[in-house]
Every structure is written in structure tokens, then in C-alpha cells.
Design a protein around this motif. Structure first.
Motif, PDB file in Angstrom:
ATOM      1  N   GLU A 130      -8.478   2.457   3.573  1.00 35.12           N
ATOM      2  CA  GLU A 130      -8.944   3.059   4.814  1.00 35.12           C
ATOM      3  C   GLU A 130      -9.395   4.503   4.577  1.00 35.12           C
ATOM      4  O   GLU A 130      -9.058   5.132   3.572  1.00 35.12           O
ATOM      5  CB  GLU A 130      -7.836   3.023   5.871  1.00 35.12           C
ATOM      6  N   ARG A 131     -10.147   5.014   5.546  1.00 37.87           N
ATOM      7  CA  ARG A 131     -10.737   6.341   5.395  1.00 37.87           C
ATOM      8  C   ARG A 131      -9.677   7.434   5.224  1.00 37.87           C
ATOM      9  O   ARG A 131      -9.771   8.256   4.314  1.00 37.87           O
ATOM     10  CB  ARG A 131     -11.611   6.630   6.627  1.00 37.87           C
ATOM     11  N   ASP A 166     -13.489   2.474   2.639  1.00 34.59           N
ATOM     12  CA  ASP A 166     -14.067   2.066   3.918  1.00 34.59           C
ATOM     13  C   ASP A 166     -14.382   3.319   4.731  1.00 34.59           C
ATOM     14  O   ASP A 166     -13.544   3.829   5.483  1.00 34.59           O
ATOM     15  CB  ASP A 166     -13.081   1.172   4.669  1.00 34.59           C
ATOM     16  N   THR A 217      -9.322  -2.667  -0.605  1.00 32.98           N
ATOM     17  CA  THR A 217     -10.017  -1.823   0.365  1.00 32.98           C
ATOM     18  C   THR A 217      -9.073  -0.757   0.916  1.00 32.98           C
ATOM     19  O   THR A 217      -7.950  -1.055   1.316  1.00 32.98           O
ATOM     20  CB  THR A 217     -10.548  -2.682   1.514  1.00 32.98           C
ATOM     21  N   ASP A 258      -6.542   7.145   4.264  1.00 30.32           N
ATOM     22  CA  ASP A 258      -5.779   6.978   3.026  1.00 30.32           C
ATOM     23  C   ASP A 258      -6.580   7.422   1.810  1.00 30.32           C
ATOM     24  O   ASP A 258      -6.037   8.063   0.891  1.00 30.32           O
ATOM     25  CB  ASP A 258      -5.360   5.508   2.865  1.00 30.32           C
ATOM     26  N   GLU A 267       0.825  -1.203   0.000  1.00 32.47           N
ATOM     27  CA  GLU A 267       0.000   0.000   0.000  1.00 32.47           C
ATOM     28  C   GLU A 267       0.863   1.259   0.000  1.00 32.47           C
ATOM     29  O   GLU A 267       0.558   2.234  -0.692  1.00 32.47           O
ATOM     30  CB  GLU A 267      -0.921  -0.025   1.220  1.00 32.47           C
TER      31      GLU A 267
END
Length: 867
Positions: free
Chosen positions: A638-639, A676, A636, A641, A609
């Protein structure tokens, strides 16, 4: 009476007198005081070391001494001999063997110390007190202690030597001979024996005593010095009172154990120079005490390591005359380069205690001596090195014989030797190894010091060691150069990413190397490749891993060698740092190989990532940034990122040309549920991205719904309640349109009053779910181009340059294609349609012919009259 006046002597008379005295002293001492081409007045000036030697020699001659005294030989004889050897254009031995540069440096350093001891008022070497008591230098005491020699079950061919118990206490008593004890450090296999022969050549008028720690090395020294032309000087040890029975310059070779027992009976007048081989083995209590009790001669200690447990060679031999690091010796080509292969250990030795500076050999043998492990070691040697000659170190005598059995079972010509081996059988085995009848010698510690074989190439540490001295002596067996040896290969049974803090010593911890690369050279490459016929036995791997415990050096390795670093052996923080460096610098044509490394080499998800995020943000290649962004949102996110990605695409200057493509990628990720975050946050991101693509959305809405431009214009140009009415009209129209058109219309709308903004936001919520709206907005944007047209343009340019005829224009090519199609239709058409085709062709406008430029009028000649 006539007055008598004294006539002063002229300079020439004084010089002639010096020359005569020097020749007289030379015949008496056996060493020249003046050499050809030197100015006697300069080299024998008052205060110089040679003048002092000459004055003291004349004093002894006038005193009735027929030969130099032992004190004069110690003070001046060795110094004059070193000057004689070094004055030659190419210093050499009695056999004609020329000394190499590092050997000459050792002799020159010794000469410098001796001259300084005569010409300076300070202490002779700065390491002894004026009252003859040596200064006590406190060394750092290690927690782990070592023995003089790791012992096997047998006496290991030491014969009459006794095992001495080491003590950590430093000697504090009187030591008058410390001012005459010197040392030099040269790595194993660099030619310390030849350097010792150089000192023997310089001490041709002195008695020389050579001490070593094994009886086997005594015979080896005798053989080597005989080959160099000093065999006629060998003599048994001279005892007190028997000096007249021997010649004046005996050459005796004995062991330290013999010297410790007989130093009281050795003649103080017969020996003026003592050469201590493997000086680190002379630090034991009994040996060092014997050396201090025999203070008259000059001592020279030769060693490849400076340390023995908590003791240092400098404790007994204070002054250093030369130091040649192993890396410099490899760079000069004095020793064979070293390559390394790390094999992860199968047996755990974490519970094996360290006794006397090394692992307890009995417990280590019980841990390692198993049939399965022995068979695996034999198979490893067979598969990797086949019949390459090597030496294997085992944990004890029984382990060595069990290993030899398994090595022979896989077809290798192996033999085990130990202290149990009879001397005749041992000599035959070593001779068979030199002839090539045996390729693998397995031992515990018998061949760790003193034995040398140039053909030995592999050094396998099946018995790990915690002693740096033992390890250095082991690898010294394969450092001899040979025409068929490209490099020595060291096999360490440690984890591939083991740092220097591990208990087990490895080649990289010994040399303090920064990284490990399987099969690569650890020592520097020689400046001139001498072994051109030698073939490489071990191919370097394409990956490497930092092994230094220093954090700064590890990060420097990752920064410098990021393309070859294997992320599998890095911790989490180092993997993220490596991914950041790689994401910035990776090139487009390297992406496939790098993705394979990320997936196949076991990089963590966080590392992947970080690499994709950094590549999308900082890589200079546009296509690579777009691919990295697509790959990043394929998983997926994260918020936090995803919020960074939205900010990056909508605001970063690097995404100015690819902003629409990046917005489309992020909108599709929202539509597919890759982000997410709560729906409220998703909606904010969606309309923020739509706002960034407002111009494209406006064109799409105007193309599908012509009234969109009028509605948007009325909304933008109105104020107050009229603005709110126009906002209500636009909202009602947008809700009735298809979702892609309505979403595009609402994306282009902007309210100026709270009421208008509230109406637009409510319409956006009523238009559909967040995922549906994001998908509709993404459909309005063009798909990003991942291919570049540079290659096509380059080919076209090359074709223009290489072609001899001018290419046709695009209009001419279209005309030719139309004519070809018409001819094909005429051929297929029936006879009744031929007239229709001809009439259609007649109606088509014919292309206007291109006007040719009028030819330029030729200048009028003298014969043709002008018009």
C-alpha cells in the motif's frame, strides 16, 4: 499466747502440687496435661488453656464426676488430644501411618483455633456473635444455580437420601453452634480420609460421628478406618436415653440424609466431634438445618471445593483452619499432575439450557447421544490412549450404556455403571476394574464423588458441565498417584482457543491458567519426580495459545512465548502484536521454521506484512533485514506502507551499511509495479531513492560517459544564468545517452535555481516511464550480498591454529600454479615447440630469492679469545 505465723509455700511445693493434680486429672480424662520435658509452672500457668482445662477437670472431680462430662470433652478433651498427637516427633495414626505435612497443618490449624477460643476474650473463632447468633455474610449470587447433586434417572446409589431443594436465601436465625464449626479445604486425592483419621486419633476420649453423602462412602470410610486401627471403636448410632449401653467414645459413620431424619433422637451426650465429609454437600436446607439444630459438638467440614450454587461452605462452617490449593498439592507431589487435551466439539450445545447450575441432562443427552458421535468418541479413545485405564462421563444412563457398546466394538474393555446397576454387580465391576479386567468405566454421575482408583489415568468429559464443583469432583478421580502413572489426562470437548468465559468448564478455566498447550502439564510439576518408571501418555505440542480472558495476561503470554504461540487462534490485533514481537527477536537460523508457521498455521496477510515490516526495521541481523525487505516488496504494498519503507531505507541508521542494497530492492519493486500508488508519487519515490544512491550513480555515469564528471562539476560550480546554461547542456546530453547512464547523470544533478530545477525535472519525465527509469537506476547499483564471510574466516583461522607447518603466501601459491600449468603445456606441446617454450621461460623474470637473516653471533666463551 504465742502468735501463729503463716509460712508461704515454696515454688517447688507449688509445682509438685500442680504435677500431682495433673496426673490425677490425666487418669480421669485419659489425656495428658504435662508431657515429658515440659516445665509444669510454664505450661500450667494461670490463664493458659491447659490450666483452665485442669481447673475445670478438678472441679468436676471434686463434684463427684467419675468421667468427664460431655461439655468438658467438647471444651478441652479434643484440644488435649490434638496436643498429644502433634507433640510427637512424627505424628502418626494407631496403625503407624505417618501424617503428611498438609494433614499435620490441618490438625495444627484446628488446635490453634481451640487454644485461641480459650485464651482470647473475643469470639472463639471470630465468626459467631456473642449472643450465639451467626453473622450473615452475603455472598455473590450467581445467575446460574446448581443442585446439590446432578441427578440421573435413578437415585444414583444414594439409597435413603432425599434430594433437597436449594434456596438462595441465607440463614438469618439463631445459630449458637456456629462458633464450634470449622472447615479445611484439601484437593481431591490428597488424603482427606487420613486427615480425618488424624482427628479420630486426637479424639480417642470423645464420641465421633462421621457424616458423608453416599452410602457407598460409608462402607469406604469404615474400611479405611479399620485399616488404620480404629475398627474396635465402631458403634451404631447412640440414641437419647441409651448412653449407658455404649462405651464412652463411640465411632459412628452415617449419611447426611440419615442425620437430617434422626438428629432429634441422637444423644447429645454421646458425640462431641462431628466430621463432615464433602462438606459442600451439607449446604442443603434440610441438612444445614439439622446441623444447626445439633449445636453441642465440634464440627469439622472437609471439602475440595468451597462453593455450591450461590452458597458457600463458609455459610455453615464459618472458620477455616487450613487451605491447600490444588496447584500447591501438585507441586508437593501429593496428587498426580494433570495434562489436558482439547478436542473441538462436533455437536453444538449452545441451545442447551442451564438448570440448577448445570446443563439440563435430558436435553444434553438428546443432543449428544447419537451413534456417529459415540463411535467417534470410541475411536478417539482407542487412537490416543489405547488400553490406558480411564473413566468417561456421559449425559445420562442410556448415553452411558450406548457409549459402552461402541467402546467395546472398537476393542476396548469397557463397562457402563449407573444407579440401575445392582449393588453386587457394581462391587464386582469396580473390583474387576482394579484388577485390570476392565479399562474404561463409563457413567453419568455415579463415580463423580467418593470412588477412588489409583490406576485411573484418563478423564473424558463426553458430557460437558457448567458446574465448577462437578468438574472438580470428576477430575479428582484421576488425581491419585500410582507408580505407573506419570500424570492424569483430562479430555475436554471445547475449542482449542476457548477462554474462561465459555459456559463449559474446562481444566484451564478451573485453574485460571493463562495458556493452553496440547498435552502439556496444567498443574505445576512436582518438586521431586517419584514416578520415574512411568512413561508419558501424551506428548506436549510445540505450539500454544492464550486462553485467559484478561487482555494484559494474554499479551504477556504472547510476549513471553512468542516462539511457540500459534497465530491461527489469535484475533487480528493479537496477530499483529505477535508479528511485531517476532519480527524484532527472530534469529537468522530460525527463519525457515518461522516462515512455515506463518504460511502453514494460517496466519493472516496483515500478520505477515507486519512481521516483515518490523523485521526489516528493527531486527538486529543485517541479512535478515534485507531478506525481510525483499519479501515485503514481493507482494503488493500500500501507499502508506511503501512510503514508510522508503523513509526507512533512506534515513534509518540501521540501514547505513546496507543502504545501497535496500535502495536497489525498492527501485526494482517500483519497476515491477509492486507499489500501489499514482505515477506522480512513484516518480517522487524513484528520484528520492536515486538521490540516496547519488555517489554510486555518479560513479556509474562517469565510468560510462567520461564527460559526465565535467558536466556535473560545471553545474555544481556555476551560478545564475551560467548555471541554467550548464543545466540545459547536461539535460540535452542525458537525453541522448542510454537510459541507465542518462538516469544516473540526472540522479547526480542538482539545480540551484527554479529554472535549472525545472529543466532537470522535465528531463527526468522525458527520459522514460517511471517503471523504466526505476529499473535503469536499479541496474546501476550492485546486488546486495546475503551471505556472510564469517564462517570462511573462522575456518581459515582454525586451520592456521591446527596446522603444524606454516602456510604459503599468496605469491608462492600463484608461482606453484604457474609452474604446474607450464609443465602440463610442455608435456602436450610437440617437439618443435619445446625450444620456444624454453626461450619464453628464459625471458620471464625470475623471482628474487628471499634473503635469510644472518645468524646471531654466539657469545665468546672463556676458552675462545675475542676477535
Amino acid at each position: 499466747m504465742q502468735e501463729i505465723k503463716e509460712q508461704p509455700t515454696t515454688a517447688s511445693e507449688a509445682t509438685d502440687g500442680l504435677v500431682a493434680d495433673a496426673l490425677r486429672a490425666e487418669a480421669w480424662a485419659g489425656e495428658p496435661f504435662i508431657r515429658e520435658g515440659e516445665d509444669p509452672a510454664k505450661v500450667l500457668a494461670p490463664g493458659t488453656s491447659r490450666r483452665r482445662a485442669l481447673d475445670d477437670a478438678l472441679g468436676e472431680i471434686e463434684g463427684g464426676q467419675r468421667t468427664p462430662s460431655s461439655g468438658w470433652k467438647v471444651e478441652y478433651g479434643f484440644m488435649l488430644g490434638l496436643e498429644r498427637v502433634l507433640a510427637e516427633e512424627k505424628p502418626h495414626l494407631a496403625s503407624g501411618t505417618e501424617l503428611r505435612r498438609h494433614q499435620i497443618d490441618a490438625l495444627a490449624g484446628m488446635l490453634t483455633e481451640l487454644i485461641a477460643s480459650h485464651e482470647k476474650e473475643a469470639g472463639p473463632n471470630g465468626n459467631g456473635n456473642d449472643n450465639g447468633v451467626a453473622e450473615v455474610v452475603e455472598a455473590e449470587v450467581e445467575v446460574e444455580e446448581e443442585d446439590d447433586e446432578p441427578a440421573e434417572e435413578s437415585a444414583e446409589d444414594v439409597l435413603d437420601e432425599e434430594v433437597e431443594e436449594e434456596e438462595d436465601e441465607h440463614y438469618t436465625g439463631p445459630d449458637p453452634g456456629a462458633v464450634r464449626r470449622y472447615r479445611f479445604r484439601h484437593p481431591t486425592a490428597s488424603g482427606k480420609t487420613i486427615a480425618a483419621a488424624g482427628f479420630v486419633e486426637a479424639a480417642r476420649s470423645l464420641g465421633v460421628l462421621i457424616l458423608t453423602h453416599r452410602r457407598l462412602l460409608v462402607s469406604q470410610f469404615q474400611r479405611d478406618l479399620t485399616d488404620e486401627g480404629y475398627g474396635d471403636r465402631f458403634a451404631p448410632a447412640v440414641e437419647r436415653g441409651k448412653e449407658s449401653l455404649q462405651n464412652g467414645n463411640p465411632l459412628t459413620i452415617q449419611t447426611y440424609a440419615w442425620f437430617a431424619r434422626h438428629q432429634e433422637t441422637i444423644s447429645r451426650e454421646a458425640y462431641q466431634l462431628v466430621i463432615c465429609d464433602e462438606a459442600h454437600t451439607a449446604l442443603g436446607e434440610k441438612t444445614s438445618a439439622a446441623i444447626r439444630a445439633f449445636p453441642e459438638p465440634i464440627y469439622i467440614g472437609m471439602t475440595a471445593t468451597e462453593q455450591l450454587i450461590a452458597k458457600q461452605v463458609s455459610d455453615v462452617f464459618p472458620a477455616s483452619v487450613d487451605d491447600l490449593p490444588l496447584q500447591d498439592a501438585a507441586r508437593r507431589g501429593l496428587i498426580a499432575p494433570l495434562r489436558d487435551l482439547r478436542v473441538p466439539p462436533v455437536a453444538a450445545i449452545n441451545q442447551v439450557p442451564i438448570v440448577g447450575g448445570d446443563f439440563d441432562q435430558e436435553i444434553l443427552a438428546k443432543t449428544l447421544d447419537h451413534q456417529a458421535l459415540n463411535q467417534a468418541a470410541a475411536s478417539l479413545y482407542r487412537e490416543r490412549f489405547d488400553n490406558t485405564p480411564g473413566i468417561v462421563y456421559a449425559a445420562g444412563v442410556d448415553h452411558a450404556y450406548n457409549l459402552a457398546k461402541e467402546f467395546r466394538a472398537v476393542g476396548l474393555k469397557a463397562e457402563a455403571v449407573s444407579g440401575r446397576t445392582p449393588p453386587v454387580r457394581l462391587a464386582e465391576t469396580l473390583a474387576a476394574y482394579e484388577r485390570g479386567e476392565i479399562n474404561v468405566l463409563i457413567n453419568a454421575m455415579l463415580l463423580a464423588e467418593g470412588w477412588n482408583s489409583p490406576r485411573a489415568t484418563i478423564c473424558m468429559h463426553l458430557a460437558p458441565t457448567a458446574s465448577r464443583r462437578v468438574y472438580q469432583q470428576r477430575i479428582g478421580r484421576i488425581m491419585r498417584t500410582h507408580p505407573r502413572k506419570e500424570a492424569g489426562i483430562v479430555v475436554d470437548f471445547v475449542p482449542k482457543a476457548a477462554t474462561h468465559n465459555e459456559r463449559v468448564i474446562s481444566l484451564h478455566s478451573l485453574l485460571d491458567a493463562d495458556f493452553y498447550r496440547e498435552g502439556a502439564r496444567v498443574t505445576p510439576a512436582p518438586r521431586r519426580r517419584v514416578q520415574r518408571r512411568a512413561r508419558r501418555k501424551l506428548t506436549p505440542a510445540p505450539w500454544l495459545v492464550p486462553v485467559t480472558p484478561d487482555v494484559r495476561r494474554r499479551l504477556a503470554v504472547i510476549t513471553r512465548e512468542w516462539q511457540r504461540v500459534d497465530p491461527k487462534y489469535l484475533d487480528e490485533d493479537e496477530q499483529r502484536y505477535w508479528a511485531t514481537i517476532a519480527g524484532r527477536q527472530i534469529r537468522f537460523d530460525e527463519r525457515a521454521a518461522f516462515v512455515e508457521k506463518l504460511t502453514a498455521r494460517g496466519a493472516s496477510k496483515a500478520c505477515l506484512e507486519q512481521f516483515l515490516a518490523t523485521c526489516a526495521a528493527e531486527n538486529p541481523n543485517r541479512r535478515l533485514r534485507m531478506i525481510a525487505l525483499s519479501d515485503r516488496v514481493s507482494m503488493t504494498v500500500e501507499r502508506a506502507d511503501f512510503d514508510d519503507l522508503v523513509t526507512l531505507v533512506t534515513q534509518a541508521p540501521t540501514w547505513e551499511k546496507d543502504r545501497m542494497g535496500g535502495v536497489r530492492v525498492l527501485l526494482r519493486a517500483v519497476a515491477e509495479g509492486k507499489a500501489d500508488a499514482p505515477d506522480q508519487i512513484l516518480a517522487r519515490w524513484t528520484w528520492r531513492l536515486a538521490r540516496a544512491s547519488r555517489k554510486v550513480q555518479d560513479r556509474r555515469a562517469s565510468a560510462e560517459f567520461p564527460e559526465a564528471k565535467r558536466l556535473l562539476g560545471a553545474l555544481a560550480n556555476s551560478r545564475g544564468h551560467r548555471h541554467e546554461e550548464n543545466a540545459a547542456k547536461l539535460v540535452n546530453v542525458a537525453l541522448e545517452l542510454p537510459m541507465p547512464v542518462g538516469a544516473a547523470l540526472l540522479a547526480s544533478a542538482e539545480g540551484y535555481t527554479p529554472r535549472a530545477t525545472q529543466l532537470i525535472d522535465a528531463a527526468r519525465e522525458r527520459l522514460g516511464t517511471v517503471h523504466e527509469v526505476a529499473g535503469a537506476l536499479a541496474e546501476n547499483l550492485p546486488q546486495p550480498k546475503l551471505s556472510s564471510g564469517r564462517s570462511r574466516r573462522r575456518k581459515r583461522r582454525k586451520r592456521k591454529k591446527s596446522g603444524t607447518q606454516q602456510p604459503q603466501t599468496q605469491g608462492q601459491q600463484q608461482q606453484q600454479q604457474q609452474q604446474q600449468q607450464q609443465q602440463q603445456q610442455q608435456a602436450k606441446a610437440p617437439e618443435g615447440q619445446e625450444q620456444q617454450v624454453a626461450a619464453a621461460e628464459a625471458k620471464k623474470p625470475k623471482p628474487r630469492p628471499r634473503k635469510k637473516p644472518a645468524p646471531k653471533p654466539e657469545p665468546a666463551s672463556a676458552e675462545t679469545p675475542a676477535a
